[in-house]
Design a protein around this motif. Structure first.
Motif, PDB file in Angstrom:
ATOM      1  N   LEU A  21       0.876  -1.343   0.487  1.00 44.90           N
ATOM      2  CA  LEU A  21       0.024   0.066   0.189  1.00 44.90           C
ATOM      3  C   LEU A  21       1.330   1.068  -0.217  1.00 44.90           C
ATOM      4  O   LEU A  21       0.594   2.148  -0.776  1.00 44.90           O
ATOM      5  N   VAL A  22       1.924   1.770   1.132  1.00 47.10           N
ATOM      6  CA  VAL A  22       2.526   2.473   0.680  1.00 47.10           C
ATOM      7  C   VAL A  22       3.814   2.811  -0.396  1.00 47.10           C
ATOM      8  O   VAL A  22       3.200   3.850  -1.093  1.00 47.10           O
ATOM      9  N   ASP A  23       4.146   1.625  -0.977  1.00 41.92           N
ATOM     10  CA  ASP A  23       4.159   1.442  -2.800  1.00 41.92           C
ATOM     11  C   ASP A  23       3.393   2.556  -3.820  1.00 41.92           C
ATOM     12  O   ASP A  23       4.187   3.389  -4.185  1.00 41.92           O
ATOM     13  N   VAL A  24       2.461   1.506  -3.969  1.00 38.89           N
ATOM     14  CA  VAL A  24       1.200   2.740  -4.449  1.00 38.89           C
ATOM     15  C   VAL A  24       0.904   3.576  -4.307  1.00 38.89           C
ATOM     16  O   VAL A  24       0.701   4.747  -5.597  1.00 38.89           O
ATOM     17  N   ILE A  25       0.651   4.353  -2.744  1.00 45.50           N
ATOM     18  CA  ILE A  25       0.608   5.460  -2.630  1.00 45.50           C
ATOM     19  C   ILE A  25       1.778   6.742  -3.393  1.00 45.50           C
ATOM     20  O   ILE A  25       1.488   7.396  -3.688  1.00 45.50           O
ATOM     21  N   ALA A  26       2.630   5.771  -2.890  1.00 41.88           N
ATOM     22  CA  ALA A  26       3.724   6.564  -2.502  1.00 41.88           C
ATOM     23  C   ALA A  26       3.901   7.321  -4.294  1.00 41.88           C
ATOM     24  O   ALA A  26       4.392   8.843  -4.893  1.00 41.88           O
ATOM     25  N   ALA A  27       3.827   6.139  -4.725  1.00 44.58           N
ATOM     26  CA  ALA A  27       4.083   5.967  -6.902  1.00 44.58           C
ATOM     27  C   ALA A  27       3.440   7.171  -7.296  1.00 44.58           C
ATOM     28  O   ALA A  27       4.042   7.940  -8.063  1.00 44.58           O
ATOM     29  N   SER A  28       2.008   6.671  -6.421  1.00 44.31           N
ATOM     30  CA  SER A  28       1.116   7.340  -7.044  1.00 44.31           C
ATOM     31  C   SER A  28       1.501   9.021  -6.702  1.00 44.31           C
ATOM     32  O   SER A  28       1.171  10.054  -8.064  1.00 44.31           O
ATOM     33  N   ARG A  29       1.454   9.333  -6.037  1.00 45.10           N
ATOM     34  CA  ARG A  29       1.742  10.871  -5.550  1.00 45.10           C
ATOM     35  C   ARG A  29       3.465  11.356  -5.920  1.00 45.10           C
ATOM     36  O   ARG A  29       3.333  12.455  -6.404  1.00 45.10           O
ATOM     37  N   LEU A  30       3.880  10.611  -5.747  1.00 43.21           N
ATOM     38  CA  LEU A  30       5.202  10.830  -7.257  1.00 43.21           C
ATOM     39  C   LEU A  30       5.198  11.252  -8.816  1.00 43.21           C
ATOM     40  O   LEU A  30       4.947  11.855  -9.418  1.00 43.21           O
ATOM     41  N   LEU A  31       3.528  10.110  -9.058  1.00 46.39           N
ATOM     42  CA  LEU A  31       3.682  10.417 -10.334  1.00 46.39           C
ATOM     43  C   LEU A  31       2.563  12.475 -10.763  1.00 46.39           C
ATOM     44  O   LEU A  31       2.918  12.196 -11.644  1.00 46.39           O
ATOM     45  N   PHE A  32       1.959  12.127  -9.847  1.00 45.99           N
ATOM     46  CA  PHE A  32       1.122  13.231  -9.857  1.00 45.99           C
ATOM     47  C   PHE A  32       2.177  14.142  -9.487  1.00 45.99           C
ATOM     48  O   PHE A  32       1.945  15.102 -10.312  1.00 45.99           O
ATOM     49  N   ARG A  33       2.450  14.757  -8.940  1.00 43.31           N
ATOM     50  CA  ARG A  33       3.952  15.371  -8.547  1.00 43.31           C
ATOM     51  C   ARG A  33       4.646  15.515  -9.779  1.00 43.31           C
ATOM     52  O   ARG A  33       4.712  16.813 -10.120  1.00 43.31           O
ATOM     53  N   THR A  34       5.494  14.824 -10.441  1.00 39.76           N
ATOM     54  CA  THR A  34       6.021  15.246 -11.164  1.00 39.76           C
ATOM     55  C   THR A  34       5.320  15.352 -13.110  1.00 39.76           C
ATOM     56  O   THR A  34       6.182  16.625 -13.229  1.00 39.76           O
ATOM     57  N   ALA A  35       3.978  15.245 -13.123  1.00 41.37           N
ATOM     58  CA  ALA A  35       3.298  15.647 -14.233  1.00 41.37           C
ATOM     59  C   ALA A  35       3.144  16.898 -13.657  1.00 41.37           C
ATOM     60  O   ALA A  35       3.375  17.368 -14.708  1.00 41.37           O
ATOM     61  N   HIS A  36       2.898  17.925 -12.941  1.00 44.84           N
ATOM     62  CA  HIS A  36       2.442  19.109 -12.150  1.00 44.84           C
ATOM     63  C   HIS A  36       3.993  19.590 -12.375  1.00 44.84           C
ATOM     64  O   HIS A  36       3.937  20.729 -12.932  1.00 44.84           O
ATOM     65  N   TYR A  83      10.210  19.028 -22.312  1.00 49.48           N
ATOM     66  CA  TYR A  83      10.342  18.122 -22.377  1.00 49.48           C
ATOM     67  C   TYR A  83      11.398  17.167 -22.660  1.00 49.48           C
ATOM     68  O   TYR A  83      12.206  16.487 -21.540  1.00 49.48           O
ATOM     69  N   LEU A  84      13.142  17.394 -23.263  1.00 52.67           N
ATOM     70  CA  LEU A  84      13.678  16.781 -22.907  1.00 52.67           C
ATOM     71  C   LEU A  84      14.985  17.195 -21.576  1.00 52.67           C
ATOM     72  O   LEU A  84      14.995  16.363 -20.487  1.00 52.67           O
ATOM     73  N   ALA A  85      14.418  19.072 -21.380  1.00 59.95           N
ATOM     74  CA  ALA A  85      14.898  19.642 -19.576  1.00 59.95           C
ATOM     75  C   ALA A  85      14.227  18.138 -18.739  1.00 59.95           C
ATOM     76  O   ALA A  85      15.513  17.870 -18.376  1.00 59.95           O
ATOM     77  N   GLY A  86      13.322  18.892 -19.571  1.00 62.72           N
ATOM     78  CA  GLY A  86      12.551  17.841 -17.966  1.00 62.72           C
ATOM     79  C   GLY A  86      12.993  16.281 -17.769  1.00 62.72           C
ATOM     80  O   GLY A  86      12.994  15.833 -16.226  1.00 62.72           O
ATOM     81  N   TRP A  87      13.191  15.373 -18.509  1.00 61.53           N
ATOM     82  CA  TRP A  87      13.741  13.817 -18.926  1.00 61.53           C
ATOM     83  C   TRP A  87      15.220  13.599 -18.557  1.00 61.53           C
ATOM     84  O   TRP A  87      15.786  13.215 -18.502  1.00 61.53           O
ATOM     85  N   LYS A  88      15.720  15.051 -18.533  1.00 69.73           N
ATOM     86  CA  LYS A  88      17.121  14.270 -18.780  1.00 69.73           C
ATOM     87  C   LYS A  88      17.950  14.271 -17.629  1.00 69.73           C
ATOM     88  O   LYS A  88      18.478  13.034 -17.783  1.00 69.73           O
TER      89      LYS A  88
END
Length: 191
Positions: free
Chosen positions: A18-33, A131-136
């Motif tokens: 549960l910790v992994d899926v919540i933390a991964a989801s939060r990181l995905l939201f934050r990274t997208a933002h 995009y390139l800078a963000g994923w660098k």
């Protein structure tokens, strides 16, 4: 010793899965933002934001035919109200126009104006650089691996759980067919 983050405190005592899926989801939201904020900053000199750029890019891509507002809504995962506001803003800026559709004059077709096409031509390299800078930070191999993982997650999330079969999601039930410009091989969405 640094104190644990708020998220760490909230997740304390929960099972690791549960910790992994919540933390991964939060990181995905934050990274997208964070990535969206970088793209918005890159586009600021042109007076548009990422969502306007994406809409303009989709509208300008007429390889399949004119885009309708409902197609744009599906592709951008936005409600009809959000798309109406987005198009109102783009139209007010003189970047797009809504025209009666040739096949059905009750329907609307979207088209870029000359100014919209020129702005898109200027904006594309700026967005690509962002995009390139963000994923660098994770390199080419990391970006490729992330892309493959996100495609798998996207495909898994597109399958309706049995509990939801027969109910429409908040985004609508039109996700059963791929949207024009969806993220399929060769697609230019987000380009």
């Amino acid at each position: 010793m640094a104190s644990p983050s708020r998220l760490d405190r909230l997740l304390a005592g929960h099972p690791d899965t549960l910790v992994d899926v919540i933390a991964a989801s939060r990181l995905l939201f934050r990274t997208a933002h964070l990535l969206a904020a970088r793209i918005d900053a890159a586009l600021a000199p042109l007076g548009i934001v990422m969502r306007e750029y994406l809409a303009l890019a989709l509208i300008a891509d007429d390889a399949v035919g004119p885009l309708r507002p409902s197609d744009l809504s599906t592709t951008l995962d936005a409600s009809r109200t959000q798309i109406t506001r987005l198009l109102d803003g783009l139209e007010k800026k003189g970047l797009v126009q809504r025209l009666p559709a040739k096949q059905d004059r009750r329907s609307l077709a979207l088209a870029p104006t000359e100014a919209g096409g020129a702005l898109l031509h200027k904006a594309a390299p700026m967005v690509h650089a962002a995009y390139l800078a963000g994923w660098k930070g994770i390199g080419t191999d990391g970006t490729h691996a992330a892309h493959q993982l996100l495609r798998r997650l996207d495909a898994a999330l597109m399958v309706k759980p049995a509990a939801l079969a027969g109910t429409d999601s908040a985004a609508g039930s039109s996700n059963d067919t791929p949207a024009r410009g969806s993220d399929k091989p060769g697609s230019k969405v987000g380009s």
